[in-house]
Design an enzyme around this catalytic site. Sequence first.
Site, short mmCIF file in Angstrom:
data_model
loop_
_atom_site.label_atom_id
_atom_site.label_comp_id
_atom_site.label_asym_id
_atom_site.label_seq_id
_atom_site.Cartn_x
_atom_site.Cartn_y
_atom_site.Cartn_z
N ASP A 104 0.29 38.54 -19.57
CA ASP A 104 0.61 39.61 -20.50
C ASP A 104 0.56 40.92 -19.72
O ASP A 104 -0.52 41.37 -19.31
CB ASP A 104 -0.41 39.62 -21.65
CG ASP A 104 -0.14 40.70 -22.68
OD1 ASP A 104 0.68 41.59 -22.42
OD2 ASP A 104 -0.75 40.65 -23.77
N HIS A 105 1.73 41.55 -19.51
CA HIS A 105 1.79 42.73 -18.64
C HIS A 105 1.10 43.94 -19.24
O HIS A 105 0.85 44.93 -18.54
CB HIS A 105 3.25 43.07 -18.33
CG HIS A 105 3.45 43.61 -16.95
ND1 HIS A 105 2.47 44.32 -16.28
CD2 HIS A 105 4.50 43.56 -16.10
CE1 HIS A 105 2.91 44.68 -15.09
NE2 HIS A 105 4.14 44.24 -14.96
N ARG A 106 0.76 43.89 -20.53
CA ARG A 106 0.00 44.99 -21.13
C ARG A 106 -1.44 44.98 -20.64
O ARG A 106 -2.14 46.00 -20.72
CB ARG A 106 0.03 44.88 -22.66
CG ARG A 106 1.42 44.95 -23.28
CD ARG A 106 1.38 44.63 -24.76
NE ARG A 106 0.84 43.30 -25.00
CZ ARG A 106 0.63 42.79 -26.22
NH1 ARG A 106 0.92 43.50 -27.28
NH2 ARG A 106 0.14 41.57 -26.36
#
Length: 452
Positions: free
Chosen positions: A424-426
Amino acid sequence: MSINITMPALSPTMEEGTLSKWLVKEGDTIASGDVIAEIETDKATMEVEAVDEGTVAKLLVPAGTEGVKVNAVIAVLAEEGEDAASVEVPEAKAAPQPDKEAKKESSEDTKKSEESRAKSDIVMAKSDKVGGSQGKKELATTPLPSANTADGRIKASPLARRIADMKGIDLSAISGTGPRGRIIKRDVENAKPGAAPAAATATAPKPDGLILPQVLDDRIYAPDSYELKPLDGMRKTVARRLTESFMQVPHFPLNVDLNIDRLLASRSAINAAAEKGVKISVNDMLIKAAALALMDEPDCNASYTDKGIAYHKHANVSVAVAIDGGLITPVIFEAEEKGLAEISKEMKDLAERARDRKLKPQEYIGGTFSISNLGMFGIKSFASIINPPEGMILSVGAGEKRAVVNAKGNVEAATIMTVTLTCDHRVIGGAEGAKWLQAFKRYVETPEAMLL
């Protein structure tokens, strides 16, 4: 005074469930703690215990009823000394008047139907250019003929179409009572199933191109060419959650090859020395290695929330288990603190009860990281969809013999396994994900490090 028994919320995400079975009947006397029913949630079938004592005056929801909302009254108890026959049963809400129902359904469904038809009628035109350059793609709309209008299109609400599909009813044989002859919910519910398909369907011309359907009906496939199996609660939930995850979570994959020869040798030695009944699997060792890597790289043991990023104190490893009708992820909690034998025993128990749909919500909720292993099916590599709110999921491929170059520059055979980490790039950046894979690779290729 009578006591209402309501549909319980058996998990934090449960909104409705199926009342699979009543274990009591009207007139039975029950005490607090007695098991009175079995409820099927989106993940498991669970027993429900009575909170109060009394006599079962009325079972309001029949066994087998699907879509029972949480907190809906499902039964009524008469208290001690109260006549069960005189207990007042909660009245069902009055149904809307036919005219109002038709008007409400028409206003809501007309908009949905128009949007759905606009999407499903889109046809990708075939390329009109052949040769060195790529063909130009054009969008065109192709009318799809049907039964009860001048242009052959059936006027029916989306809800009416879904009910007709489930009951095997041919809409062309129904007269609509909605606005302008539109077929609505009550028309289909009052119709008899088994009507013969309309002749217009058999002779409908096939559009020249690829249809992007939103509703599966006889405009796409002949009614007798497939068997429609209704979605159960689990399949609906898995479909919804995976769609939300894939569309709403910005994700990226990282993959690496692992030499697992030493891991396999260590596994053989451990199993040879283990007590009777204990058999460590490769997956058990990967669970342990993943948990230790999460402790080494705590920035990766995290979840995104609207209020901030939650950094977890323990490695709670979810393990994907395929079951009939879907997928479930039982959790090995605090896996970094457990030995391989304990992980193995716990995983076997969880997997067995998962397949029987006997897991409790607290056993499949609360993971911080997931592992999905398709290596036993011969899959070389793949990328999984993130299991929110977890920040990463590891996809494990099959170990296979490959030619590799050793430290001395010589070619030799080694057992190589490809794993893919979806992040999850967040929460997880590329550098953080790469560091976690380095730590995981170290534990897998040097399994003795798990003992330190």
